[in-house]
Design an enzyme around this catalytic site. Structure first.
Site, PDB file in Angstrom:
ATOM      1  N   TYR A 112      -5.433  14.785  -0.257  1.00  0.00           N
ATOM      2  CA  TYR A 112      -4.489  13.619  -0.421  1.00  0.00           C
ATOM      3  C   TYR A 112      -5.843  13.316  -1.136  1.00  0.00           C
ATOM      4  O   TYR A 112      -7.033  13.578  -1.200  1.00  0.00           O
ATOM      5  CB  TYR A 112      -4.569  12.492   0.479  1.00  0.00           C
ATOM      6  CG  TYR A 112      -4.294  10.715   0.100  1.00  0.00           C
ATOM      7  CD1 TYR A 112      -3.515  11.075  -0.203  1.00  0.00           C
ATOM      8  CD2 TYR A 112      -5.292  10.131   0.859  1.00  0.00           C
ATOM      9  CE1 TYR A 112      -3.530   9.790  -1.344  1.00  0.00           C
ATOM     10  CE2 TYR A 112      -4.859   9.230   0.699  1.00  0.00           C
ATOM     11  CZ  TYR A 112      -3.687   8.384   0.448  1.00  0.00           C
ATOM     12  OH  TYR A 112      -3.674   7.211  -0.405  1.00  0.00           O
ATOM     13  N   LYS A 209       3.462   6.993   8.364  1.00  0.00           N
ATOM     14  CA  LYS A 209       4.178   7.837   7.993  1.00  0.00           C
ATOM     15  C   LYS A 209       5.000   7.774   8.667  1.00  0.00           C
ATOM     16  O   LYS A 209       5.323   7.557   9.903  1.00  0.00           O
ATOM     17  CB  LYS A 209       3.289   8.898   7.109  1.00  0.00           C
ATOM     18  CG  LYS A 209       2.331   8.927   6.422  1.00  0.00           C
ATOM     19  CD  LYS A 209       2.526   7.690   5.275  1.00  0.00           C
ATOM     20  CE  LYS A 209       2.145   8.054   4.135  1.00  0.00           C
ATOM     21  NZ  LYS A 209       0.235   7.279   4.350  1.00  0.00           N
TER      22      LYS A 209
HETATM   23  N1  PLP Z   1      -3.635  11.168   4.356  1.00  0.00           N
HETATM   24  C1  PLP Z   1      -3.035  11.683   3.943  1.00  0.00           C
HETATM   25  C2  PLP Z   1      -1.858  13.455   4.214  1.00  0.00           C
HETATM   26  C3  PLP Z   1      -2.076  10.364   3.206  1.00  0.00           C
HETATM   27  O1  PLP Z   1      -1.290  10.851   2.591  1.00  0.00           O
HETATM   28  C4  PLP Z   1      -2.574   9.532   3.091  1.00  0.00           C
HETATM   29  C5  PLP Z   1      -1.699   8.258   3.052  1.00  0.00           C
HETATM   30  O2  PLP Z   1      -0.535   8.709   1.870  1.00  0.00           O
HETATM   31  C6  PLP Z   1      -3.389   8.916   4.171  1.00  0.00           C
HETATM   32  C7  PLP Z   1      -4.328   9.721   4.990  1.00  0.00           C
HETATM   33  C8  PLP Z   1      -3.607   8.205   3.601  1.00  0.00           C
HETATM   34  O3  PLP Z   1      -3.254   6.713   5.127  1.00  0.00           O
HETATM   35  P1  PLP Z   1      -3.329   5.186   4.699  1.00  0.00           P
HETATM   36  O4  PLP Z   1      -2.179   4.727   4.323  1.00  0.00           O
HETATM   37  O5  PLP Z   1      -3.066   5.007   6.621  1.00  0.00           O
HETATM   38  O6  PLP Z   1      -4.378   4.613   5.196  1.00  0.00           O
END
Ligand code: PLP
Length: 395
Positions: A112, A209
């Site tokens: 990510y 998610k």
């Molecule tokens: N890890 C992954 C694989 C993600 O897709 C995301 C966000 O899209 C995150 C971490 C970060 O999470 P958050 O948006 O809840 O801070």
């Protein structure tokens, strides 16, 4: 002796049962920020235990603890520690793995964009160094470990192309050099994969998610051994990024249906991937359930119950300029970032999760021109397939 409870049963019953003294089937939302300190609490806090007793809302709350217990049961972890977002959880985990506040991280290239930016922008100034490696390349990981990486961080199913990591092989290599392995399991969820059982030391999720699952809660969690999680909880107490009780309540409520939702999402993803693979307008489909996907043969070793995940990506022949017009013709799937909700979402990685990458950097992450990421919801798979087919046909 009763057999251990299975996943969907745990999702409903773990963490708390109603009692005559506490009879609510759905736990109350307890908003108090501070709690009566009495001799039984004093005994614990005097001994340095600030997480077991109720003391102050930044240290812990009944609703956060309840959700943490369920998450730990589902992930097969000794303990989970909840945060106000996935990024806050990743941040705490990276700092925890290097208690001195400095370290070298071997970071999978297929990751990510927010995670690589966190390391490159915020943590670099604390002395963190990053060695990128291709998650499929044993030699590149070996070189990163030989160069002194103390933590290896990967995504079990990577963002955006759902590329499957060989976690048992990576864990063996990592542990052979005395390093730790952390896995971002946001795409997989414990329904599809349990990294701790495959050899990982730490698991992190954006609970925003599928875990919360209804596009209405921002949250994150780190999971692992009790000793490591105590250090993570201490760090959370210092830095204050705990999840609010009402959000924790919503998260726990959603976890009861996690298995049902994710299995439905996986069915939709599988049907959509097969349909897209048959279209002339599509040059490539990334989904480990398809026989020609690089992760397909690995899937039975690392994914559970024959599932291949709810995420897929595909590349439109004709390149980037085709992506926005295509997305605008979809009537069910919504053009929005994020994933794991009940509604199907599409996003264009080079504009959203991985902006600013050169064509070569994109290839390093694993996607080419014209890429669209699809996060499947729980709609009827036939309706979803029809929505995408119509968006091709109505050009
Ligand atoms: N890890 C992954 C694989 C993600 O897709 C995301 C966000 O899209 C995150 C971490 C970060 O999470 P958050 O948006 O809840 O801070």
């Amino acid at each position: 002796m009763r057999p251990p409870l299975r996943f969907t049963t745990l999702a409903v019953h773990a963490g708390r049962r109603p009692t005559p003294e506490d009879p609510d089937l759905s736990p109350p939302i307890r908003r108090a920020t501070t709690f009566l300190q009495h001799p039984a609490v004093h005994e614990l806090t005097d001994a340095g235990d600030w997480s077991t007793p109720l003391v102050y809302s930044r240290y812990g709350s009944p609703n956060a603890s309840n959700a943490e217990e369920v998450l730990a049961a589902l992930e097969g972890a000794e303990r989970g520690v909840l945060f106000a977002s996935g990024m806050a959880a990743i941040h705490a985990m990276l700092l925890h793995a290097f208690p001195g506040g400095r370290g070298t991280v071997a970071l999978a290239r297929q990751i990510y964009g927010g995670t690589s930016s966190l390391l490159a922008k915020a943590l670099a100034s604390l002395g963190f160094e990053v060695i990128p490696f291709d998650v499929q390349d044993r030699a590149e990981l070996g070189a990163a470990l030989a160069a002194g990486a103390g933590l290896v961080h990967v995504e079990g199913l990577s963002n955006p192309t759902a590329l499957l990591a060989d976690i048992p092989r990576i864990a063996e290599q990592t542990h052979g050099q005395g390093a730790l392995l952390s896995v971002d399991s946001t795409f997989a969820t414990p329904v599809v994969q349990r990294p701790l059982e495959l050899g990982a030391d730490l698991v992190v999720h954006s609970a925003t998610k599928a875990l919360a699952g209804h596009s209405d809660v921002t949250a994150g969690v780190v999971l692992g051994s009790a000793a490591r999680m105590e250090a993570v909880a201490d760090y959370r107490k210092l830095t204050g990024a705990i999840l609010d009780p009402a959000a924790a309540w919503l998260l726990r409520r959603s976890l009861s249906t996690l298995g049902l939702r994710v299995e439905a999402q996986c069915r939709a993803a599988s049907a959509l991937a097969r349909s897209l693979a048959g279209r002339d307008e599509v040059s490539r489909v990334h989904y480990p359930g398809l026989p020609d996907d690089p992760g397909h043969s690995l899937a039975p070793n690392v994914l559970r119950d024959g599932l291949h995940g709810s995420m897929l990506a595909f590349e439109l022949a004709g390149g980037d300029e085709r992506t926005r017009p295509f997305v605008s013709r979809l009537r069910l799937a919504v053009d929005a970032p994020s994933l794991g909700g009940v509604e199907t979402l599409v996003s264009i990685p080079h504009l959203m999760s991985h902006p600013g990458l050169s064509a070569e950097e994109r290839r390093g992450v694993g996607f080419g021109a014209g890429c669209i990421r699809v996060a499947c919801g729980i709609e009827d798979p036939e309706d979803l397939v029809a929505d995408f087919s119509a968006a091709f046909d109505e050009r």
